[in-house]
Motif scaffolding. Structure first.
Motif, PDB file in Angstrom:
ATOM      1  N   ILE A   1       0.832  -1.208   0.000  1.00  0.00           N
ATOM      2  CA  ILE A   1       0.000   0.000   0.000  1.00  0.00           C
ATOM      3  C   ILE A   1       0.864   1.253   0.000  1.00  0.00           C
ATOM      4  CG2 ILE A   1      -1.523   1.387   1.466  1.00  0.00           C
ATOM      5  CD1 ILE A   1      -3.032  -1.158   2.159  1.00  0.00           C
TER       6      ILE A   1
ATOM      7  N   MET B   1      -3.065  -3.193  -8.847  1.00  0.00           N
ATOM      8  CA  MET B   1      -2.251  -4.016  -7.951  1.00  0.00           C
ATOM      9  C   MET B   1      -2.549  -5.501  -8.171  1.00  0.00           C
ATOM     10  SD  MET B   1      -2.098  -4.019  -3.766  1.00  0.00           S
ATOM     11  CE  MET B   1      -1.102  -2.529  -3.602  1.00  0.00           C
TER      12      MET B   1
ATOM     13  N   ALA C   1      -3.038  -9.153  -7.354  1.00  0.00           N
ATOM     14  CA  ALA C   1      -3.450  -9.745  -6.086  1.00  0.00           C
ATOM     15  C   ALA C   1      -3.513 -11.259  -6.189  1.00  0.00           C
ATOM     16  CB  ALA C   1      -4.813  -9.199  -5.672  1.00  0.00           C
TER      17      ALA C   1
ATOM     18  N   LEU D   1      -6.426  -5.534  -8.181  1.00  0.00           N
ATOM     19  CA  LEU D   1      -7.133  -4.620  -7.298  1.00  0.00           C
ATOM     20  C   LEU D   1      -6.846  -3.208  -7.794  1.00  0.00           C
ATOM     21  CD1 LEU D   1      -6.151  -6.157  -3.829  1.00  0.00           C
ATOM     22  CD2 LEU D   1      -8.155  -6.684  -5.240  1.00  0.00           C
TER      23      LEU D   1
ATOM     24  N   LEU E   1      -6.567   0.817  -7.180  1.00  0.00           N
ATOM     25  CA  LEU E   1      -6.383   1.844  -6.161  1.00  0.00           C
ATOM     26  C   LEU E   1      -6.221   3.195  -6.848  1.00  0.00           C
ATOM     27  CD1 LEU E   1      -3.851  -0.030  -3.830  1.00  0.00           C
ATOM     28  CD2 LEU E   1      -6.352   0.073  -3.632  1.00  0.00           C
TER      29      LEU E   1
ATOM     30  N   TYR F   1      -7.180   3.023   1.312  1.00  0.00           N
ATOM     31  CA  TYR F   1      -6.774   1.895   0.460  1.00  0.00           C
ATOM     32  C   TYR F   1      -7.063   0.556   1.147  1.00  0.00           C
ATOM     33  CZ  TYR F   1      -4.424   4.701  -3.128  1.00  0.00           C
ATOM     34  OH  TYR F   1      -4.144   5.559  -4.173  1.00  0.00           O
ATOM     35  N   ARG F   2      -6.876   0.494   2.451  1.00  0.00           N
ATOM     36  CA  ARG F   2      -7.207  -0.742   3.167  1.00  0.00           C
ATOM     37  C   ARG F   2      -8.686  -1.091   2.980  1.00  0.00           C
ATOM     38  NH1 ARG F   2      -3.994  -3.205   6.829  1.00  0.00           N
ATOM     39  NH2 ARG F   2      -2.049  -2.224   7.478  1.00  0.00           N
TER      40      ARG F   2
ATOM     41  N   ILE G   1      -9.300  -2.312  -0.576  1.00  0.00           N
ATOM     42  CA  ILE G   1      -8.796  -3.677  -0.754  1.00  0.00           C
ATOM     43  C   ILE G   1      -9.730  -4.685  -0.100  1.00  0.00           C
ATOM     44  CG2 ILE G   1      -6.928  -5.262  -0.116  1.00  0.00           C
ATOM     45  CD1 ILE G   1      -4.985  -2.926  -0.592  1.00  0.00           C
ATOM     46  N   ARG G   2     -10.224  -4.359   1.094  1.00  0.00           N
ATOM     47  CA  ARG G   2     -11.179  -5.257   1.752  1.00  0.00           C
ATOM     48  C   ARG G   2     -12.429  -5.449   0.901  1.00  0.00           C
ATOM     49  NH1 ARG G   2      -9.579  -2.689   6.599  1.00  0.00           N
ATOM     50  NH2 ARG G   2     -11.321  -1.206   6.416  1.00  0.00           N
TER      51      ARG G   2
ATOM     52  N   GLN H   1     -12.688  -5.156  -2.369  1.00  0.00           N
ATOM     53  CA  GLN H   1     -12.388  -5.901  -3.592  1.00  0.00           C
ATOM     54  C   GLN H   1     -11.971  -7.343  -3.316  1.00  0.00           C
ATOM     55  OE1 GLN H   1     -10.168  -3.481  -6.660  1.00  0.00           O
ATOM     56  NE2 GLN H   1     -10.286  -1.928  -5.056  1.00  0.00           N
ATOM     57  N   ARG H   2     -11.629  -7.619  -2.060  1.00  0.00           N
ATOM     58  CA  ARG H   2     -11.301  -8.988  -1.671  1.00  0.00           C
ATOM     59  C   ARG H   2     -12.466  -9.673  -0.930  1.00  0.00           C
ATOM     60  NH1 ARG H   2      -5.924 -10.775  -1.262  1.00  0.00           N
ATOM     61  NH2 ARG H   2      -6.383 -11.810   0.723  1.00  0.00           N
TER      62      ARG H   2
END
Length: 427
Positions: A211, A236, A238, A257, A259, A277-278, A281-282, A284-285
């Motif tokens: 990140i 990114m 992943a 991912l 960003l 960003y966290r 990411i959460r 998208q995951r």
């Protein structure tokens, strides 16, 4: 015979797909006799990585290769899938202080080649220095082979998902003015920082190393293009193994991912962007988002499988030959498991030729995190801008001279058609 599914994005190219290289730089010159012994042991532990490509009826398969892998003392990247590499999709070479593992991306992804290199380096250092080093986390000959290591990760049919649970993500990124779908050359600049200092800084801002790298590199791009009318997008890479049940496969299992870095992010501090960003990411995951990404691959490969000829598949996959991802790609392979023999390692790099836009590869080993900036255009402006961002945060970094990056050609798409293997099917 194992049919390739997840690696098909790197097949069906009219001129093949150039090798990707994982390179370990040692502190001392490499001994050929020791690397040969290490490669022999590593190949026994990773028999799936020593296979060859076979084409039958328009599809590609992995098949056992009776020819052994041998390390070559050369600074040249040899042709994969050809006679000089014994039709292998992987090639180990060494020169001076460098040990290089070149591989075809249809065989595995970055997380897939990582354990091969770790095992190779473990056995090399044991042989070279006459010691039994710590093998924790390393797949040695004493570690039983799990058949799931070479299992295809994609499901036979798409997952059921809830579209309403998936949040929209901004993927319409700023197009770099230098990028071209038909570059004459690929260029590479390497940048290294102290791993402990970089990780400590990331923790200070509530970020992961990946990140923090994304934030700083996006800002580096904005510094060069302050009048951009769109967000700078970090694509990114992943690892999606978690979405298929945590399968420990070496086969390709990645997605992107996204960003974004726009005027909104520029007005925030690093800690605030890290938190944002966290959350992205959460999202998208999440289970539905991750399975949607897997479903897109399943659909693509099912369409390929429905075609009968190589020519029809190559025509369809020709769309990737000139594909440009805006704004750039970030790939973080992670921390190399080099344990107590890391003291003999200076740094590790990952790179490939044929880059059309801008890619930032990131990998950690020993005391160093290395960034390889790859671009399909000349100049070191992005590397210098990134280095300035790092130095402004108190991180010392060193840069290499920018040079043309050419990796090994691919002949496997030619030789696969000529392989004599046959098999019988049963009703």
């Amino acid at each position: 015979m194992q049919k390739i599914q997840s690696g098909q994005s790197f097949l069906y190219r009219s001129n093949g797909y150039n090798s990707t290289v994982l390179e370990t730089r040692m502190t001392e010159h490499v001994r050929g006799d020791c690397i040969d012994v290490a490669l022999s042991k590593t190949a026994r532990r990773f028999p799936d990585m020593a296979q060859k490509l076979v084409e039958r009826d328009g599809s590609y398969y992995l098949h056992a290769n009776p020819l052994s892998l041998h390390a070559a003392n050369t600074d040249r990247f040899r042709t994969l899938g050809g006679l000089e590499t014994g039709y292998h999709l992987i090639d180990v070479t060494y020169t001076d202080k460098l040990i290089r593992v070149a591989f075809h991306h249809c065989l595995c992804d970055g997380r897939g080649i990582k354990p091969f290199m770790e095992t190779l380096m473990y056995y090399y250092c044991c042989e070279r220095y006459g010691k039994n080093f710590d093998d924790a986390g390393i797949l040695t000959l004493n570690t039983e082979i799990d058949p799931r290591e070479y299992q295809e990760p994609l499901p036979s049919s798409p997952y059921d998902i809830d579209p309403e649970a998936i949040k929209a993500v901004d993927t319409d990124g700023y197009a770099l003015p230098e990028s071209t779908p038909n570059p004459e050359h690929c260029y590479r600049t390497s940048l290294s920082v102290d791993q402990d200092a970089f990780v400590a800084l990331a923790k200070h801002f509530g970020a992961t190393p990946g990140i923090l790298a994304a934030e700083l590199f996006s800002q580096a791009v904005v510094n060069l293009h302050p009048d951009t009318d769109k967000a700078v997008i970090c694509n990114m890479a992943a690892d999606m193994r978690f979405a298929v049940g945590g399968l420990p496969t070496r086969r390709n299992c990645t997605a992107s991912l996204y960003l974004p870095y726009s005027t909104k992010e520029q007005g925030l501090g690093i800690a605030e962007v890290s938190s944002q960003y966290r959350s992205l990411i959460r999202e998208q995951r999440s289970e539905d988002s991750a399975k949607k990404a897997i479903n897109m691959q399943v659909s693509l490969f099912k369409k390929l499988d429905s075609m009968d000829t190589l020519d029809s598949k190559r025509s369809m996959m020709g769309m990737f030959d000139h594909l440009l991802l805006n704004t750039y790609v970030l790939s973080y392979v992670g921390q190399m498991q080099y344990n107590d023999f890391a003291k003999y390692v200076e740094s590790v790099h990952m790179y490939s030729g044929g880059i059309k836009g801008l890619t930032l590869n990131m990998i950690a080993a020993g005391k160093t995190i290395t960034f390889d900036i790859l671009q399909g255009f000349e100049g070191d402006q992005y590397a210098l801008s990134f280095a300035k961002e790092l130095r402004d945060l108190g991180l010392e970094c060193s840069l290499s001279n920018t040079s043309i990056c050419e990796t090994g050609a691919d002949h496997s798409h030619i030789t696969a058609v000529q392989q004599p293997e046959h098999w019988h099917t049963t009703a």
